[in-house]
Design an enzyme around this catalytic site. Sequence first.
Site, mmCIF file in Angstrom:
data_model
loop_
_atom_site.group_PDB
_atom_site.id
_atom_site.type_symbol
_atom_site.label_atom_id
_atom_site.label_comp_id
_atom_site.label_asym_id
_atom_site.label_seq_id
_atom_site.Cartn_x
_atom_site.Cartn_y
_atom_site.Cartn_z
ATOM 1 N N PHE A 1 0.721 1.796 -6.551
ATOM 2 C CA PHE A 1 1.734 1.444 -5.554
ATOM 3 C C PHE A 1 2.954 2.337 -5.695
ATOM 4 C CE2 PHE A 1 0.025 -2.748 -4.409
ATOM 5 C CZ PHE A 1 -0.728 -3.081 -5.521
ATOM 6 N N ASP A 2 3.526 2.711 -4.591
ATOM 7 C CA ASP A 2 4.874 3.266 -4.594
ATOM 8 C C ASP A 2 5.815 2.078 -4.780
ATOM 9 O OD1 ASP A 2 7.045 4.499 -1.986
ATOM 10 O OD2 ASP A 2 7.154 4.843 -4.137
ATOM 11 N N GLY A 3 7.058 2.337 -5.152
ATOM 12 C CA GLY A 3 7.981 1.235 -5.397
ATOM 13 C C GLY A 3 8.736 0.813 -4.157
#
Lengths: 262, 386
Positions: free
Chosen positions: B232-234
Site C-alpha cells: 500500500f501507498d500511505g
Amino acid sequence: MVSMVQNQDVQQKDLDHAVVVAVTSRALFESETEEDDGPAYRGGVAFPLLQALQRVNEHLLEKDPTESLLFDVVLMTTDRQQQQQSSGFMSSTRHHGLEVSRFCFSSEEDFVESLLKNNIHVFVTTDENEAFQANQKGVLSLLLDENSASCPSEQLRVLFCENSIIRPGSGPTSSSREAAQTFSSQLGKMRQKLETSHSPLCFTLVTLHGGKDRCCGALKALRSVGVSVDEAYCLAGAPRSPILSLLRPHFLLSDGCSGSED
Amino acid sequence: MVKMSLDLVQVMSGKVKELQVSPSSNGNTEGSREEKEEFEQNQLSPAAKPKPVTGRRVRKVEGGVFFPKPENAVTIAVSSRVLFRTEREQKVFEQKGVEEYLRYQIEHENEPFSPGPAFPFVKALEAVNTRLRELYPQSEELFDIVLVTYNHAHVGIRLINTINHHNLFIERFCMTGGSSPIGYLKAWHTNLYLSADAEKVREALAEGIAAATMFMPEKLTEVSESQLRVAFDGDAVLFSDESERIFKAHGLDKFFEHERENEDTLLDHGPLKGFLEALGKLQKKFYAKGQRLDCPIRTYLVTARSAASSGIRALKTLRAWGLEIDEALFLAGAPKGPMLEKIRPHIYFDDQMFHVEGAAEMGTIAAHVPYGVAQKSNQQKTSMGK
C-alpha cells in the site's frame, strides 16, 4: 356469470399470437380508497407492470407495425363486489390511457373457468388464494404485493430463478410448469426482436444454490428454449434478499424459488 | 531509505514453506464439509406461489464445498477485464458495437481467456484460503471471490468455461448486463473491488467501498504462489489525503512543518484502511495457531515519506488504529519501482498514476486508487489501456 367486453379505445390484438395477461382489478387499481379521488381510481401495485408491458408493445410495433406477438391485457374482476364497480374500472382504464383490450367480469366461483376459456397465459393477482386456485388448474399465476409497486415502469423485468433445493410438495404443478415454459419461450421470441442494450424487456437468471456449473447449465438450458438471458447472478448460497431487492422483477419464474428462503 | 518492521519478529522474505495447492481441488475441502446456512424469510419477490414460510436455520451439504456468508468473509469483487485479458474483445466492442461483440464472444465460447492482472492475486487468495481451512475448518472468515462484471450474461458461459479452465475457485458472480454493479457490491458486503473501469471504481469509492483500477503491466514478474503480498501507498490510500493537500498547495517545506507540528495527531483514514484491517484480522488467525513465521499473508507500506520525520506520524497512526503492517518502507521521495520489484507484491495500491505507471514498467502489478487531491491534476488517460 362471466361476461367479456372489448375496450373500444384500444386496438384488439391477434389472439392467436399474443401473450395474454389477465390482471385483476384489485391489483391494478386502488378502488377502495376512502376519499373520492376524482374521475378515476388510482393505480395499484400492478400499475408499473402494465406500463412496462405497454412499453414492450410500443417497441415491438416500432420495429414492425404488423407485429402480432404482443402483450394482450385483460382486466379481470374476480368477485361479485368488484363486478359492481365495473364502470369505474372501465373509465379509470380510459383515464390512465391503459392498453387494456378487454374487460372480463366474473365471480369467485367461475373466474378460473374464464381464465381457461379465454386462454390466459399469465394471471396477475394480489390474492394468494386466487393465485393458488389458478395455479392448480395449470394457469401460470403471479402474486403481487406492495413491493411490486416499486418495480420499474420503463422496463419489463423477468426473473428466472433456479433453486436446486426444492421442498417436496412445494414445486409448481406439471401443468403450470408447462404454462411457465410456454410463457418463457414466447417472451424469448419477443426478446429476440428487441435491441440488446436498453431493451424494454430484460431477462435475469438467478441461481440460488450450487456453483458456477449449475449456473452455466441453467444458462445453456434457457438458451436451448430460446431465452437469451441479459443478466445472471450466481449466489452459491448467499442470502437472496439483498440481491433480489435490487433486481426488482415483475415476473418471477421459478423452480421453487418463490416465497421464503429455504 | 530505511526499512523498518513494526513486528517484533524479523521475517525473512522468501523463506515461506511451499504449499501444495492441488490443481484439481478447485477449492474443494477434504472430506465432506457441512454448509451452515441461515435463511431469512424472503418478503420481496413477487411469487408465483403463495404462502411464505417462517425462516429456519438449515445445515446443508453442497457437494463438500463450503460457501461462506458474504458478511463473514472478506469479499473481493473482481471484474472480468482485470481477472482475464480481454483486449481483443474490447476492440470488437469499441469498433463494431455491442451486437457484434456478443456474437464474437458466443462464437469463441469454448476458448478460455488468458490471465489478467488480477489473476495472480486471486490465486494467492485461494492459497490463503486453503491454509485457513486447514486451521479453521468451520470458519467462514475466508476470502470470498465474486466476479462482478457489467458484461452481458451472453458472455457468462465463456467466463465460466475460462474459470474452469484455470481451476479458479470462483462460484459467485454478478453479470449486470450493463447496469451499475455498485448496488450489488454493497449487497455482497464487498471489502475490495477491482475493475478496469476508473468510473466504476470512483463510484465504488464514493460509496465507501475500497476499490482500485488495475492495469496490465508490460511484463509480468513472477510472484509467490504461497504467500499473498499486498503493498500500500500511505497518503490517500491508507491515510487521508490531508498531507498531500498541504504538499501540493504549499510545497515540501510546509509539508514537513505540518507533519512535525501534527506528529501526535492521527491521520484520518483513507479508502484502503478497511481492507488492510480485514487482512490483519486474517493474519491474526494464523498467529493464534503459532503460524506467525509462516503466515501466508504479508503486508507492506511503501511511502514517499521519510522514516526520520514525516514517517513517524504514519506509524503512530497505524499503531493507534491497531493495525500491524509487516514491512514499512520509507523511501523519502526515492522511486518506488525498484523497491516494489524486490517485494513482488500481488497488488500494489497507489493514488498517483505516476507511481502506478512507474511500478508497472518494472513489472509490478499496480492498482490505481482514484482518491484525493492527486486526481485533480491527473486528467490524461493512461496509455496502458483499460
